[in-house]
Write a protein that holds these residues in place. Structure first.
Motif, PDB file in Angstrom:
ATOM      1  N   TYR A  52       0.809  -1.227   0.000  1.00  0.00           N
ATOM      2  CA  TYR A  52       0.000   0.000   0.000  1.00  0.00           C
ATOM      3  C   TYR A  52       0.839   1.273   0.000  1.00  0.00           C
ATOM      4  CZ  TYR A  52      -4.277  -2.632   0.645  1.00  0.00           C
ATOM      5  OH  TYR A  52      -5.343  -3.481   0.467  1.00  0.00           O
ATOM      6  N   GLU A  53       2.149   1.136  -0.014  1.00  0.00           N
ATOM      7  CA  GLU A  53       3.024   2.310  -0.040  1.00  0.00           C
ATOM      8  C   GLU A  53       2.632   3.215  -1.206  1.00  0.00           C
ATOM      9  OE1 GLU A  53       7.747   3.534  -0.250  1.00  0.00           O
ATOM     10  OE2 GLU A  53       7.164   1.457  -0.569  1.00  0.00           O
ATOM     11  N   GLY A  54       2.410   4.483  -0.914  1.00  0.00           N
ATOM     12  CA  GLY A  54       2.044   5.462  -1.924  1.00  0.00           C
ATOM     13  C   GLY A  54       0.565   5.462  -2.288  1.00  0.00           C
ATOM     14  N   ALA A  55      -0.174   4.443  -1.865  1.00  0.00           N
ATOM     15  CA  ALA A  55      -1.590   4.347  -2.215  1.00  0.00           C
ATOM     16  C   ALA A  55      -2.516   4.766  -1.081  1.00  0.00           C
ATOM     17  CB  ALA A  55      -1.931   2.922  -2.645  1.00  0.00           C
ATOM     18  N   VAL A  56      -2.026   4.676   0.173  1.00  0.00           N
ATOM     19  CA  VAL A  56      -2.846   5.067   1.320  1.00  0.00           C
ATOM     20  C   VAL A  56      -2.028   5.949   2.254  1.00  0.00           C
ATOM     21  CG1 VAL A  56      -4.244   2.956   1.211  1.00  0.00           C
ATOM     22  CG2 VAL A  56      -2.305   3.055   2.771  1.00  0.00           C
ATOM     23  N   ASP A  57      -2.753   6.761   2.997  1.00  0.00           N
ATOM     24  CA  ASP A  57      -2.110   7.598   4.005  1.00  0.00           C
ATOM     25  C   ASP A  57      -2.157   6.951   5.377  1.00  0.00           C
ATOM     26  OD1 ASP A  57      -1.568   9.704   2.158  1.00  0.00           O
ATOM     27  OD2 ASP A  57      -3.669  10.304   2.312  1.00  0.00           O
ATOM     28  N   VAL A  58      -3.199   6.158   5.610  1.00  0.00           N
ATOM     29  CA  VAL A  58      -3.338   5.509   6.911  1.00  0.00           C
ATOM     30  C   VAL A  58      -3.887   4.099   6.718  1.00  0.00           C
ATOM     31  CG1 VAL A  58      -5.648   6.432   7.414  1.00  0.00           C
ATOM     32  CG2 VAL A  58      -4.155   5.778   9.295  1.00  0.00           C
ATOM     33  N   LEU A  59      -3.359   3.201   7.529  1.00  0.00           N
ATOM     34  CA  LEU A  59      -3.797   1.811   7.574  1.00  0.00           C
ATOM     35  C   LEU A  59      -4.368   1.561   8.961  1.00  0.00           C
ATOM     36  CD1 LEU A  59      -3.764  -1.173   6.441  1.00  0.00           C
ATOM     37  CD2 LEU A  59      -1.552  -1.370   7.609  1.00  0.00           C
ATOM     38  N   PHE A  60      -5.623   1.148   9.012  1.00  0.00           N
ATOM     39  CA  PHE A  60      -6.237   0.779  10.278  1.00  0.00           C
ATOM     40  C   PHE A  60      -5.997  -0.708  10.493  1.00  0.00           C
ATOM     41  CE2 PHE A  60      -8.739   4.365   8.703  1.00  0.00           C
ATOM     42  CZ  PHE A  60      -8.481   5.259   9.722  1.00  0.00           C
ATOM     43  N   VAL A  61      -5.426  -1.053  11.625  1.00  0.00           N
ATOM     44  CA  VAL A  61      -5.174  -2.444  11.952  1.00  0.00           C
ATOM     45  C   VAL A  61      -6.159  -2.850  13.034  1.00  0.00           C
ATOM     46  CG1 VAL A  61      -3.506  -4.146  12.774  1.00  0.00           C
ATOM     47  CG2 VAL A  61      -2.740  -2.234  11.344  1.00  0.00           C
ATOM     48  N   GLY A  62      -7.084  -3.724  12.655  1.00  0.00           N
ATOM     49  CA  GLY A  62      -8.061  -4.255  13.598  1.00  0.00           C
ATOM     50  C   GLY A  62      -7.460  -5.448  14.308  1.00  0.00           C
ATOM     51  N   THR A  63      -7.337  -5.362  15.615  1.00  0.00           N
ATOM     52  CA  THR A  63      -6.624  -6.367  16.408  1.00  0.00           C
ATOM     53  C   THR A  63      -7.548  -7.433  16.996  1.00  0.00           C
ATOM     54  OG1 THR A  63      -6.743  -4.927  18.351  1.00  0.00           O
ATOM     55  CG2 THR A  63      -4.771  -4.743  16.964  1.00  0.00           C
ATOM     56  N   GLY A  64      -8.728  -7.608  16.413  1.00  0.00           N
ATOM     57  CA  GLY A  64      -9.689  -8.587  16.927  1.00  0.00           C
ATOM     58  C   GLY A  64     -10.739  -7.905  17.785  1.00  0.00           C
ATOM     59  N   GLY A  65     -11.301  -8.659  18.711  1.00  0.00           N
ATOM     60  CA  GLY A  65     -12.375  -8.137  19.551  1.00  0.00           C
ATOM     61  C   GLY A  65     -11.945  -7.059  20.532  1.00  0.00           C
ATOM     62  N   ASP A  66     -10.674  -7.069  20.903  1.00  0.00           N
ATOM     63  CA  ASP A  66     -10.146  -6.090  21.861  1.00  0.00           C
ATOM     64  C   ASP A  66      -8.974  -5.350  21.244  1.00  0.00           C
ATOM     65  OD1 ASP A  66     -11.883  -6.844  24.031  1.00  0.00           O
ATOM     66  OD2 ASP A  66     -10.642  -8.641  24.287  1.00  0.00           O
ATOM     67  N   ILE A  67      -8.734  -4.147  21.718  1.00  0.00           N
ATOM     68  CA  ILE A  67      -7.580  -3.391  21.244  1.00  0.00           C
ATOM     69  C   ILE A  67      -6.308  -4.028  21.802  1.00  0.00           C
ATOM     70  CG2 ILE A  67      -7.632  -1.724  23.119  1.00  0.00           C
ATOM     71  CD1 ILE A  67      -6.757   0.376  20.988  1.00  0.00           C
ATOM     72  N   GLU A 108     -15.504   9.650   2.983  1.00  0.00           N
ATOM     73  CA  GLU A 108     -14.993  11.011   2.772  1.00  0.00           C
ATOM     74  C   GLU A 108     -13.992  11.076   1.626  1.00  0.00           C
ATOM     75  OE1 GLU A 108     -13.300  12.063   6.537  1.00  0.00           O
ATOM     76  OE2 GLU A 108     -15.248  12.364   7.487  1.00  0.00           O
ATOM     77  N   GLY A 109     -13.729   9.937   1.001  1.00  0.00           N
ATOM     78  CA  GLY A 109     -12.785   9.903  -0.107  1.00  0.00           C
ATOM     79  C   GLY A 109     -11.332   9.869   0.317  1.00  0.00           C
ATOM     80  N   ARG A 110     -11.088   9.510   1.561  1.00  0.00           N
ATOM     81  CA  ARG A 110      -9.717   9.462   2.077  1.00  0.00           C
ATOM     82  C   ARG A 110      -8.991   8.228   1.572  1.00  0.00           C
ATOM     83  NH1 ARG A 110      -9.450  12.241   7.067  1.00  0.00           N
ATOM     84  NH2 ARG A 110      -7.244  11.768   6.993  1.00  0.00           N
ATOM     85  N   ARG A 111      -7.670   8.299   1.553  1.00  0.00           N
ATOM     86  CA  ARG A 111      -6.814   7.195   1.095  1.00  0.00           C
ATOM     87  C   ARG A 111      -6.515   6.278   2.277  1.00  0.00           C
ATOM     88  NH1 ARG A 111      -2.244   8.338  -2.562  1.00  0.00           N
ATOM     89  NH2 ARG A 111      -1.080   8.349  -0.624  1.00  0.00           N
ATOM     90  N   VAL A 112      -7.379   5.261   2.473  1.00  0.00           N
ATOM     91  CA  VAL A 112      -7.290   4.394   3.645  1.00  0.00           C
ATOM     92  C   VAL A 112      -7.331   2.932   3.236  1.00  0.00           C
ATOM     93  CG1 VAL A 112      -8.311   6.078   5.223  1.00  0.00           C
ATOM     94  CG2 VAL A 112      -9.788   4.471   4.011  1.00  0.00           C
ATOM     95  N   ALA A 113      -6.841   2.096   4.137  1.00  0.00           N
ATOM     96  CA  ALA A 113      -6.944   0.644   4.023  1.00  0.00           C
ATOM     97  C   ALA A 113      -7.142   0.101   5.432  1.00  0.00           C
ATOM     98  CB  ALA A 113      -5.694   0.050   3.387  1.00  0.00           C
ATOM     99  N   ALA A 114      -7.601  -1.151   5.511  1.00  0.00           N
ATOM    100  CA  ALA A 114      -7.794  -1.786   6.814  1.00  0.00           C
ATOM    101  C   ALA A 114      -7.290  -3.222   6.749  1.00  0.00           C
ATOM    102  CB  ALA A 114      -9.269  -1.773   7.217  1.00  0.00           C
ATOM    103  N   ALA A 115      -6.487  -3.588   7.731  1.00  0.00           N
ATOM    104  CA  ALA A 115      -6.029  -4.962   7.922  1.00  0.00           C
ATOM    105  C   ALA A 115      -6.728  -5.455   9.175  1.00  0.00           C
ATOM    106  CB  ALA A 115      -4.518  -5.014   8.077  1.00  0.00           C
ATOM    107  N   LEU A 116      -7.510  -6.516   9.041  1.00  0.00           N
ATOM    108  CA  LEU A 116      -8.428  -6.892  10.108  1.00  0.00           C
ATOM    109  C   LEU A 116      -8.266  -8.338  10.556  1.00  0.00           C
ATOM    110  CD1 LEU A 116     -11.491  -5.336   8.280  1.00  0.00           C
ATOM    111  CD2 LEU A 116     -10.289  -4.320  10.229  1.00  0.00           C
TER     112      LEU A 116
END
Length: 121
Positions: A55-70, A106-114
């Motif tokens: 995702y380098e260059g394609a997103v500004d932020v990656l949300f990492v979902g760590t399961g049921g708890d943070i 909002e059209g932001r450059r985001v991804a999520a790893a869950l």
């Protein structure tokens, strides 16, 4: 007259989740997934850094979902991502799904790893 920049990607909102799965773009995905501007695919978890580094260059932020708890993600993974210009935000998977959807709308450059919540039984 108002002009808006239109960006077309394969990113789709996360429609739901449950024990061991995520529903994205009308498709049920079992196990850990990564979703963003290039679509949705399986993710090998914290040891699968290459999938996230793509995702380098394609997103500004990656949300990492760590399961049921943070939880903290491995420092080495965070360091590798941030060194490549990918901001990382770790949170529970339910929170990551919600936050990803809001910023995507909002059209932001985001991804999520869950990581899934609960056990698939």
């Amino acid at each position: 007259m108002r002009l808006n920049e239109v960006v077309f990607t394969d990113a789709q909102p996360i429609e739901g989740y449950g024990p061991g799965f995520f529903r994205i773009g009308g498709t049920k995905h079992e196990g850990p997934v990564v979703t963003g501007p290039t679509g949705t695919k399986p993710w090998g978890g914290y040891d699968d850094a290459d999938t996230l580094l793509a995702y380098e260059g394609a997103v500004d932020v990656l949300f990492v979902g760590t399961g049921g708890d943070i939880a903290h993600i491995p420092a080495a993974l965070r360091d590798r991502l941030e060194a490549r210009g990918i901001g990382v935000e770790a949170m529970s998977s339910p929170a990551a799904c919600r936050t990803y959807n809001v910023l995507l709308s909002e059209g932001r450059r985001v991804a999520a790893a869950l990581l899934p919540v609960g056990d698939a039984t």
